[in-house]
Design an enzyme around this catalytic site. Structure first.
Site, PDB file in Angstrom:
ATOM      1  N   SER A  21    -125.862 -10.173  10.141  1.00  9.45           N
ATOM      2  CA  SER A  21    -125.919 -10.487  11.575  1.00  9.45           C
ATOM      3  C   SER A  21    -124.539 -10.279  12.183  1.00  9.45           C
ATOM      4  CB  SER A  21    -126.340 -11.940  11.763  1.00  9.45           C
ATOM      5  OG  SER A  21    -126.067 -12.352  13.090  1.00  9.45           O
ATOM      6  N   ASP A  45    -141.758 -19.357  -1.040  1.00  7.89           N
ATOM      7  CA  ASP A  45    -140.501 -19.703  -0.391  1.00  7.89           C
ATOM      8  C   ASP A  45    -139.406 -18.949  -1.146  1.00  7.89           C
ATOM      9  OD1 ASP A  45    -138.184 -20.753   0.516  1.00  7.89           O
ATOM     10  OD2 ASP A  45    -138.713 -22.860   0.181  1.00  7.89           O
ATOM     11  N   LYS A 102    -123.922 -15.383   6.408  1.00  9.10           N
ATOM     12  CA  LYS A 102    -124.176 -13.966   6.690  1.00  9.10           C
ATOM     13  C   LYS A 102    -122.929 -13.145   6.337  1.00  9.10           C
ATOM     14  CE  LYS A 102    -128.457 -13.566   8.191  1.00  9.10           C
ATOM     15  NZ  LYS A 102    -129.473 -13.029   7.265  1.00  9.10           N
ATOM     16  N   ASN A 123    -134.468  -9.521   3.836  1.00  8.50           N
ATOM     17  CA  ASN A 123    -134.486  -9.788   5.268  1.00  8.50           C
ATOM     18  C   ASN A 123    -134.600 -11.280   5.572  1.00  8.50           C
ATOM     19  OD1 ASN A 123    -135.086  -9.174   8.167  1.00  8.50           O
ATOM     20  ND2 ASN A 123    -137.066 -10.028   7.569  1.00  8.50           N
TER      21      ASN A 123
END
Lengths: 355, 450
Positions: free
Chosen positions: A241, A167, A258, A194
């Site tokens: 994003s 994780d 983001k 990512n």
């Protein structure tokens, strides 16, 4: 490429999967590796020189555009993009051995990369493209089964692949992975962060997006820095994003986190430039793939899906491969003078003027 | 010029001879393509240790590399005073330096104090200063400065001049000879300059320069580029358009020449290919592709190729309309003893093969393209070093030949491996088609016996 052997008259033909198919006039067929080793089929012996000639890298064949694998799942993707892959440059004419090709070498062959959350979607597309460019890979994700499948597929493309299930929100596990990856690959040139905590509401989402989207990127860079600074082509790419750039209709932790990532990438690009490490961001817009968020949205909330689709100036959603190409370019030595950039890959989804 | 004292006893390919092919040319053919010269070369076999033994390498260093004229670089690489190239041959290292306008000198690249290399790489220098303690020589090789000079009362300046190698130039190339007592370069080259009168290489520029280490002896590597006999085995796709086994081989003094015609079918083929198939094979067209170039009605593939080359060369070669089809289509590959391979006419290729350090199983292969130009001289290309695991297509500037080199290189490491595994004692050469290699070995034997 397809040629007839001048002596045996057998037909040699390169295959999509990198093998060469040889068919004799009598009908026997064999598949061969590029170095002449037999792979399968009834015909077990063929001319290694012609196998190498037919199957070997075409001039310019190492450019990213020419080596994009067929998109898995693309056939079932509703707004299937018409191919945007430019034709590879024509091999140089024989009459003039001096003629230069127009290919752009990304300079990636033999490099070593970490990609986090690389078993599906954009992460897997990035890993595939890097593998096709000859980059050794270290991948992590939560699920061991997905990692194993990715490892098998990518190793078949001829690169080394190191994997670890973890994780990325767990700082110690992540730092351990980065260290082991650099050790296993014998160095590190590229880091692609990512992983994402995904969209969600409430404080739990804030914590998840902070831990995964932001902190995992911060920690991965810190842990990778000793290896990156020994590379002559060190580069980091964060995946942000378009949700960070324009209002999407609902206030969400995802959007703010983001955005934090873009700001932090800019800080790092300045701070790490003297050490020869470039840091850039790719911000994808709506990217559709089977099992991805937009597939789910399309089924569960068709109105939102339709609205987003209508907003895409190119009239379709993007594919993971289209994002991967931008990421791989920015990560590669071909982008050697690009740092601190935020490359928006959204088909015209966002409407602001991006000065 | 000695001409065809053709020893009739020698067998030749039943295919069309090169001299017959020249009769079909659409332009006058320069005399140099008519010249032929045979020599009696007794060597038809050589011992395998020549390629594998460290002792033989050591002998080559002592008797060959330290005695023979060898190409070090291009003059265009060192245009300004202070420009230098570091030329390495086996374990020797030279600084080839533009020491004054119109003057080139070659210094042994070693500090006379404690022995550090003076220059690590090519570049430009105002003086030669050792990076270790700072001993400094001027560009003419005279000792200029010793830090803490008082500590060296025993160093007489005139005895600490940098040792030099001999330097000569031809065709825009700089040659060096490590033997101070050697004969002039012109004696070594003999009649070679006459062969290149029509194609003055000093008026070319180095457009491409690619270097790669190969896992084989330097002679194994260069011998793969000295005959066309290997084309059928190694480059089968070229056969429809190459006169491989009917190539012509000649020798003069310290150099030899092969001529391989293109756009003529291999005599090895059972069926005659069409003119279009000859062209397609050279342009490497796939069976499922349209031809890149069509042979027009009433023309041959050879004429088509020559016509296309004339168009391509228009910008850089003034009288290209008068250049023969042969000069535009065929391969003229010279070997100047021991390791320098300039190609004639408009092929533009130059190869050089050298041992890599003291390992007989490693060598350096270099490919240069010397391109014609008009007007201002373009800058020469720097050396593009490929990694040991890279293939030649990693140097896209090589064009389609990169893939041909891949086919050659595919063999070379395996040849070296095979030579080590061999139970037989000698390699065996063809009487005619491996003339150039036999000639080389005859010269090598003479050189080592000196």
């Amino acid at each position: 490429m397809k040629l007839r052997h001048p002596f045996s008259r057998a037909i040699y033909e390169s295959q999509e999967d990198g093998l060469v198919r040889v068919e004799e006039e009598g009908g026997r067929v064999g598949l061969f590796h590029l170095d002449g080793r037999w792979h399968s089929g009834e015909l077990r012996d063929a001319d290694p020189h012609l196998i190498g000639w037919v199957g070997g890298p075409q001039l310019g064949g190492r450019t990213a555009t020419n080596r994009i694998p067929a998109m898995p799942g693309a056939a079932t993707t509703p707004p299937r993009p018409t191919t945007t892959v430019p034709k590879p440059p024509t091999p140089a004419a024989g009459a003039d051995p001096n003629r230069r090709t127009t290919s752009m070498d990304l300079g990636l062959r033999g490099r070593k990369a970490i990609v986090t959350a690389a078993t599906r979607g954009i992460g897997l597309a990035i890993a595939r493209l890097l593998a096709d460019e000859g980059v050794d890979l270290a991948l992590c994700a939560r699920g061991a089964a997905g990692l194993e499948a990715a490892r098998k597929e990518l190793e078949a493309r001829g690169v080394r692949v190191f994997t670890k299930a973890l994780d990325v929100g767990d700082g110690d596990a992540l730092r351990g992975f980065v260290r082991e990856a650099a050790e296993a690959l014998g160095g590190l040139d590229l880091l692609v962060c990512n992983a994402s905590g995904g969209a969600g509401m409430g404080e739990k989402a804030w914590q998840a997006n902070f831990d995964v989207d932001v902190l995992h990127s911060v920690r991965a860079v810190e842990a990778a820095l000793p290896s990156l600074t020994s590379s002559d082509a060190a580069s980091v790419v964060f995946i942000s994003s378009t949700a960070a750039l324009e209002y999407l209709g609902v206030p969400q932790a995802y959007n703010a986190m983001k955005a934090a990532l873009i700001a932090h990438a800019n800080d790092l690009s300045q701070a790490l430039a003297p050490k020869g490490v470039r840091v850039n961001v790719v911000s994808p817009g709506p990217i559709y793939f089977d099992g991805g968020n937009w597939e789910m949205i399309k089924k569960a909330m068709p109105a939102i899906y339709e609205r987003a689709l209508g907003q895409c100036a190119l009239g379709r959603m993007g594919t993971p491969e289209e994002v991967a190409r931008s990421v791989v370019f920015l990560a590669s030595p071909a982008a050697s003078y690009v740092t601190g950039a935020n490359l928006v890959v959204d088909g015209g989804f966002t409407k602001r003027v991006a000065y | 010029m000695t001409s065809a004292a053709s020893t009739t006893a020698e067998a030749r390919s039943p295919g069309l001879s090169y001299q017959q092919l020249l009769e079909t040319d659409t332009r006058p053919v320069p005399d140099v393509l008519r010249w032929q010269a045979r020599a009696e070369i007794p060597v038809v076999q050589v011992p395998i240790e020549r390629y594998t033994a460290r002792a033989f390498h050591d002998l080559e260093v002592e008797k060959l590399w330290r005695k023979v004229w060898q190409m070090a670089c291009r003059e265009e690489e060192i245009p300004e005073v202070g420009d230098h190239v570091v030329y390495e041959i086996a374990d020797d290292s030279l600084i080839v330096m533009r020491s004054a306008p119109g003057e080139i000198r070659a210094y042994h690249n070693v500090c006379l104090h404690r022995g550090r290399m003076l220059r690590d790489c090519d570049g430009r220098a105002e003086e030669l200063r050792c990076p270790f303690h700072g001993w400094t020589w001027s560009l003419d090789g005279a000792l200029k400065r010793i830090p803490a000079q008082w500590d060296f009362p025993h160093v007489e300046r005139e005895r600490f001049h940098l040792p030099e190698a001999k330097v000569g130039t031809w065709g825009g190339f700089v040659f060096v000879n490590l033997d101070p007592a050697c004969a002039p370069l012109a004696d070594h080259l003999g009649e070679l300059p006459r062969h290149f009168e029509a194609w003055p290489l000093e008026q070319r520029y180095k457009e491409v320069h690619v270097a790669k280490r190969l896992p084989c002896n330097w002679k194994v590597a260069q011998e793969a580029f000295m005959e066309a006999y290997h084309v059928g085995g190694t480059h089968p796709q070229l056969l429809p358009g190459i006169g491989d086994v009917n190539s012509q081989y000649d020798v003069w003094g310290n150099f030899s020449r092969a001529i391989t015609a293109n756009m003529t079918p291999s005599p090895l083929l059972q069926a005659a290919p069409s003119e279009q198939e000859m062209l397609d094979s050279m342009l490497s067209r796939s069976l499922d592709e349209e031809p890149m170039l069509r042979v027009p009605e009433g023309m041959t593939a050879r004429q088509t190729l020559a016509m296309t080359s004339r168009l391509q060369l228009q910008a850089s070669v003034a009288s290209v309309n008068d250049v023969s089809d042969a000069e535009l289509a065929d391969s003229f590959y010279y070997t100047v003893f021991p390791n320098f391979h300039p190609w004639g006419a408009y092929n533009r290729i130059v190869y050089r093969f050298r041992p890599a350090g003291s390992d007989p199983d490693r060598c350096i292969m270099e490919v240069m393209y010397l391109a014609p130009f008009r007007g201002r001289r373009p800058k020469p290309a720097p050396v593009h070093w490929l990694g040991d695991d890279d293939d030649w297509t990693q140097a896209p500037e090589l064009g389609f030949l990169a893939r041909v080199f891949n086919q050659d290189t595919f063999n070379l490491g395996r040849v070296q491996r095979g030579l080590h595994a061999a139970r037989h004692s000698h390699v065996t050469f063809a009487r005619y088609q491996e003339t150039k290699i036999r000639h080389f070995h005859a010269l090598l034997e003479a050189q080592l016996a000196r």
